[in-house]
Motif scaffolding. Structure first.
Motif, PDB file in Angstrom:
ATOM      1  N   TYR A 167     -19.489  25.780 -55.274  1.00  0.00           N
ATOM      2  CA  TYR A 167     -18.185  25.415 -54.753  1.00  0.00           C
ATOM      3  C   TYR A 167     -18.091  25.671 -53.249  1.00  0.00           C
ATOM      4  O   TYR A 167     -18.748  26.562 -52.718  1.00  0.00           O
ATOM      5  N   PRO A 168     -17.239  24.890 -52.577  1.00  0.00           N
ATOM      6  CA  PRO A 168     -17.008  25.152 -51.156  1.00  0.00           C
ATOM      7  C   PRO A 168     -16.405  26.550 -50.941  1.00  0.00           C
ATOM      8  O   PRO A 168     -15.635  27.036 -51.765  1.00  0.00           O
ATOM      9  N   ARG A 169     -16.758  27.155 -49.843  1.00  0.00           N
ATOM     10  CA  ARG A 169     -16.226  28.474 -49.498  1.00  0.00           C
ATOM     11  C   ARG A 169     -14.910  28.333 -48.727  1.00  0.00           C
ATOM     12  O   ARG A 169     -14.481  27.242 -48.424  1.00  0.00           O
ATOM     13  N   GLY A 170     -14.313  29.474 -48.460  1.00  0.00           N
ATOM     14  CA  GLY A 170     -13.139  29.475 -47.599  1.00  0.00           C
ATOM     15  C   GLY A 170     -11.823  29.657 -48.320  1.00  0.00           C
ATOM     16  O   GLY A 170     -10.764  29.402 -47.728  1.00  0.00           O
ATOM     17  N   PHE A 171     -11.859  30.116 -49.581  1.00  0.00           N
ATOM     18  CA  PHE A 171     -10.639  30.328 -50.341  1.00  0.00           C
ATOM     19  C   PHE A 171     -10.618  31.755 -50.872  1.00  0.00           C
ATOM     20  O   PHE A 171     -11.617  32.256 -51.392  1.00  0.00           O
ATOM     21  N   VAL A 172      -9.465  32.395 -50.750  1.00  0.00           N
ATOM     22  CA  VAL A 172      -9.287  33.765 -51.222  1.00  0.00           C
ATOM     23  C   VAL A 172      -8.115  33.763 -52.193  1.00  0.00           C
ATOM     24  O   VAL A 172      -6.995  33.396 -51.824  1.00  0.00           O
ATOM     25  N   SER A 173      -8.373  34.148 -53.443  1.00  0.00           N
ATOM     26  CA  SER A 173      -7.324  34.118 -54.455  1.00  0.00           C
ATOM     27  C   SER A 173      -6.699  35.499 -54.620  1.00  0.00           C
ATOM     28  O   SER A 173      -7.404  36.517 -54.673  1.00  0.00           O
ATOM     29  N   VAL A 174      -5.353  35.528 -54.718  1.00  0.00           N
ATOM     30  CA  VAL A 174      -4.627  36.796 -54.888  1.00  0.00           C
ATOM     31  C   VAL A 174      -3.654  36.647 -56.055  1.00  0.00           C
ATOM     32  O   VAL A 174      -3.322  35.530 -56.466  1.00  0.00           O
ATOM     33  N   PRO A 175      -3.163  37.766 -56.605  1.00  0.00           N
ATOM     34  CA  PRO A 175      -2.202  37.689 -57.712  1.00  0.00           C
ATOM     35  C   PRO A 175      -0.914  36.986 -57.290  1.00  0.00           C
ATOM     36  O   PRO A 175      -0.386  37.236 -56.197  1.00  0.00           O
ATOM     37  N   TYR A 176      -0.420  36.129 -58.154  1.00  0.00           N
ATOM     38  CA  TYR A 176       0.820  35.397 -57.903  1.00  0.00           C
ATOM     39  C   TYR A 176       2.005  36.348 -58.003  1.00  0.00           C
ATOM     40  O   TYR A 176       2.130  37.118 -58.951  1.00  0.00           O
ATOM     41  N   GLY A 177       2.859  36.314 -57.012  1.00  0.00           N
ATOM     42  CA  GLY A 177       4.045  37.150 -57.031  1.00  0.00           C
ATOM     43  C   GLY A 177       3.903  38.480 -56.323  1.00  0.00           C
ATOM     44  O   GLY A 177       4.856  39.254 -56.260  1.00  0.00           O
ATOM     45  N   ASP A 178       2.742  38.756 -55.768  1.00  0.00           N
ATOM     46  CA  ASP A 178       2.464  40.040 -55.127  1.00  0.00           C
ATOM     47  C   ASP A 178       2.330  39.819 -53.622  1.00  0.00           C
ATOM     48  O   ASP A 178       1.269  39.410 -53.135  1.00  0.00           O
ATOM     49  N   ILE A 179       3.386  40.076 -52.857  1.00  0.00           N
ATOM     50  CA  ILE A 179       3.350  39.795 -51.421  1.00  0.00           C
ATOM     51  C   ILE A 179       2.399  40.741 -50.697  1.00  0.00           C
ATOM     52  O   ILE A 179       1.753  40.347 -49.705  1.00  0.00           O
ATOM     53  N   ALA A 180       2.238  41.978 -51.196  1.00  0.00           N
ATOM     54  CA  ALA A 180       1.309  42.910 -50.556  1.00  0.00           C
ATOM     55  C   ALA A 180      -0.113  42.385 -50.640  1.00  0.00           C
ATOM     56  O   ALA A 180      -0.912  42.545 -49.704  1.00  0.00           O
ATOM     57  N   ALA A 181      -0.455  41.738 -51.758  1.00  0.00           N
ATOM     58  CA  ALA A 181      -1.798  41.182 -51.921  1.00  0.00           C
ATOM     59  C   ALA A 181      -2.042  40.044 -50.932  1.00  0.00           C
ATOM     60  O   ALA A 181      -3.151  39.886 -50.402  1.00  0.00           O
ATOM     61  N   VAL A 182      -1.012  39.249 -50.683  1.00  0.00           N
ATOM     62  CA  VAL A 182      -1.149  38.171 -49.695  1.00  0.00           C
ATOM     63  C   VAL A 182      -1.403  38.767 -48.320  1.00  0.00           C
ATOM     64  O   VAL A 182      -2.304  38.338 -47.591  1.00  0.00           O
ATOM     65  N   GLU A 183      -0.604  39.760 -47.971  1.00  0.00           N
ATOM     66  CA  GLU A 183      -0.732  40.389 -46.653  1.00  0.00           C
ATOM     67  C   GLU A 183      -2.117  40.997 -46.461  1.00  0.00           C
ATOM     68  O   GLU A 183      -2.725  40.870 -45.388  1.00  0.00           O
ATOM     69  N   GLN A 184      -2.649  41.641 -47.499  1.00  0.00           N
ATOM     70  CA  GLN A 184      -3.963  42.270 -47.411  1.00  0.00           C
ATOM     71  C   GLN A 184      -5.087  41.249 -47.303  1.00  0.00           C
ATOM     72  O   GLN A 184      -6.162  41.562 -46.784  1.00  0.00           O
ATOM     73  N   ALA A 185      -4.838  40.029 -47.795  1.00  0.00           N
ATOM     74  CA  ALA A 185      -5.879  38.996 -47.771  1.00  0.00           C
ATOM     75  C   ALA A 185      -5.992  38.292 -46.425  1.00  0.00           C
ATOM     76  O   ALA A 185      -6.964  37.575 -46.173  1.00  0.00           O
ATOM     77  N   VAL A 186      -5.011  38.473 -45.547  1.00  0.00           N
ATOM     78  CA  VAL A 186      -5.022  37.783 -44.262  1.00  0.00           C
ATOM     79  C   VAL A 186      -6.100  38.365 -43.357  1.00  0.00           C
ATOM     80  O   VAL A 186      -6.231  39.593 -43.220  1.00  0.00           O
ATOM     81  N   THR A 187      -6.875  37.485 -42.748  1.00  0.00           N
ATOM     82  CA  THR A 187      -7.877  37.857 -41.749  1.00  0.00           C
ATOM     83  C   THR A 187      -7.651  37.001 -40.503  1.00  0.00           C
ATOM     84  O   THR A 187      -6.844  36.062 -40.524  1.00  0.00           O
ATOM     85  N   PRO A 188      -8.367  37.276 -39.417  1.00  0.00           N
ATOM     86  CA  PRO A 188      -8.223  36.417 -38.233  1.00  0.00           C
ATOM     87  C   PRO A 188      -8.582  34.955 -38.492  1.00  0.00           C
ATOM     88  O   PRO A 188      -8.176  34.076 -37.723  1.00  0.00           O
ATOM     89  N   ASN A 189      -9.339  34.695 -39.580  1.00  0.00           N
ATOM     90  CA  ASN A 189      -9.743  33.325 -39.888  1.00  0.00           C
ATOM     91  C   ASN A 189      -8.811  32.628 -40.874  1.00  0.00           C
ATOM     92  O   ASN A 189      -9.029  31.460 -41.216  1.00  0.00           O
ATOM     93  N   THR A 190      -7.777  33.308 -41.345  1.00  0.00           N
ATOM     94  CA  THR A 190      -6.848  32.693 -42.292  1.00  0.00           C
ATOM     95  C   THR A 190      -6.004  31.650 -41.578  1.00  0.00           C
ATOM     96  O   THR A 190      -5.432  31.909 -40.514  1.00  0.00           O
ATOM     97  N   VAL A 191      -5.927  30.468 -42.175  1.00  0.00           N
ATOM     98  CA  VAL A 191      -5.166  29.383 -41.552  1.00  0.00           C
ATOM     99  C   VAL A 191      -3.921  29.001 -42.351  1.00  0.00           C
ATOM    100  O   VAL A 191      -2.967  28.447 -41.784  1.00  0.00           O
ATOM    101  N   ALA A 192      -3.920  29.280 -43.665  1.00  0.00           N
ATOM    102  CA  ALA A 192      -2.795  28.801 -44.467  1.00  0.00           C
ATOM    103  C   ALA A 192      -2.695  29.565 -45.780  1.00  0.00           C
ATOM    104  O   ALA A 192      -3.668  30.179 -46.243  1.00  0.00           O
ATOM    105  N   VAL A 193      -1.513  29.476 -46.363  1.00  0.00           N
ATOM    106  CA  VAL A 193      -1.256  29.911 -47.734  1.00  0.00           C
ATOM    107  C   VAL A 193      -0.893  28.667 -48.533  1.00  0.00           C
ATOM    108  O   VAL A 193       0.043  27.937 -48.169  1.00  0.00           O
TER     109      VAL A 193
END
Length: 405
Positions: A167-193
């Motif tokens: 599969y193509p790379r570049g996707f990070v999956s986090v638990p749905y409904g958990d805003i802290a998990a989204v925040e922790q997944a952000v890196t300088p290379n993150t472009v979108a949610v």
């Protein structure tokens, strides 16, 4: 030939010559109107699936059929190599519905999601300055955005994902409904949610109150794009034009499909403002059928129908009736109910009949429904359904749940 034998024979004929990527319920449909469909044996069934929201306006809505028939007699396809007389109206209507600048039309929902992925990646490189080939997109566990290799690569459903890699790379999956998990997944290379405001295939999972607002705020703070997949949840399904509207959230990209084609033709689109849309230039993306005259005629009429607010109001009012009835289902058979508007996920109690079996029982009672997975029923009737039809359908569901208990 008797009715049941005729249906069985047709199913067997299809089985011999079609790929086995679906396991349909044992019915063969041949005509429909509004919220009702008729099978080849002349039996009428109430449709509680509505083509996964593609039939929000019901089967063969007279306004949409008239527009489609008129266009069929004039012009159906040009490709985007040439302009046609309905294209500007379509783009203005859809962008106006979303209060955005521009539209990139495609055909299927999966194509629209792929288009959004390309847009946000290119925006990340050209605008945000992410190093080439390093863009990352945050996705969510339980997501369903389509069936392409790219999309199933970030699915967490083994049936959709397993056996189709690499599969193509570049996707990070986090638990749905958990805003802290989204925040922790952000890196300088993150472009979108990339988010479904309500996860349909996962069983109509509604996020916690305020969650979409938190995602929007996080995207603003971190310089990310918010791409909302409203393919199933949009265009009146939840009691508002978009599911995001319930929290007053405006994403950077709307991803639309299904109901945009009125249940007549496949139409999808990505809608965004020019700072995002302008990163795609001539020759960098396209579709032979995307934005074709027939699709534009139907989709423009869909937008006009939504502009009155009638269908959004029907969804909200009838949805309240639907959910009040679902709340009264037997506690021993139903573990919980979720949803919004005319959209509901009904979790069955473990140890009882699987959702597929309940759908088969409903079919015998002339109601069409679909299991989201083994333990959940998904209900999404057309927005043209009547109050007494909903009452009758849930009576059939209650009888199906009590059967042989």
């Amino acid at each position: 030939m008797s009715g049941s034998l005729r249906t069985s024979a047709e199913l067997q004929r299809a089985e011999r010559h079609s790929a086995h990527n679906y396991r349909p319920l044992p019915a063969v449909l041949e005509s429909a109107q509004g919220a009702w469909v008729r099978d080849i044996d002349g039996v009428d069934h109430l449709d509680l699936l509505a083509g996964y929201s593609a039939l929000n306006f019901g089967h063969r809505h007279p306004r949409l059929v008239e527009v489609a028939q008129r266009q069929l007699g004039r012009l159906t396809l040009t490709s985007r190599a040439f302009q046609h007389s309905l294209f500007a109206d379509f783009c203005a209507a859809v962008s106006g519905l979303c209060n955005k600048d521009a539209v990139l039309p495609m055909n299927t929902g999966a194509e629209a999601v792929e288009t959004a992925i390309k847009l946000v990646r290119r925006w990340g490189y050209e605008v945000k300055g992410v190093p080439p080939g390093r863009a990352e997109i945050i996705t969510f566990d339980g997501n369903f955005h389509g069936r392409t290799v790219t999309i199933v690569g970030f699915s967490t459903d083994p049936a959709a994902r397993d056996g189709f890699g690499p599969y193509p790379r570049g996707f990070v999956s986090v638990p749905y409904g958990d805003i802290a998990a989204v925040e922790q997944a952000v890196t300088p290379n993150t472009v979108a949610v990339l988010i479904e405001p309500i996860q349909g295939e996962a069983g109509v999972r509604v996020p916690p109150p305020g969650y979409l607002t938190e995602v929007r705020a996080l995207c603003d703070a971190q310089g990310l794009l918010m791409a909302a997949d409203e393919i199933q949840s949009g265009l009146g399904r939840t009691g508002d034009t978009f599911a995001c509207d319930h929290e007053g959230v405006v994403p950077d990209l709307y991803i639309l499909g299904k109901a945009l084609g009125g249940g007549i033709v496949p139409v999808s689109a990505v809608v965004a403002d020019w700072p995002v849309m302008s990163v795609i230039g001539p020759g960098q993306h396209g579709s032979t059928f995307g934005g074709n005259p027939l699709a534009c005629a139907v989709a423009t009429e869909v937008v006009r129908m939504l502009e009155t607010g009638e269908f959004q109001r029907r969804s909200a009012e009838l949805g309240a009736h639907l959910h009040s009835l679902l709340a009264q289902l037997p506690v021993g058979a139903v573990a919980g109910v979720r949803g919004r508007g005319l959209w509901a996920g009904v979790d069955l109690t473990p140890g009882g009949p699987p959702a597929r079996e309940v759908c088969e029982r409903l079919l015998s009672r002339r109601v069409l429904a679909k299991d989201a997975h083994e333990g959940t029923l998904r209900l999404a009737p057309p927005l043209v359904i009547e109050r007494d039809e909903i009452t009758w359908a849930i009576e059939q569901l209650e009888s199906s749940l009590r059967e042989n208990r």
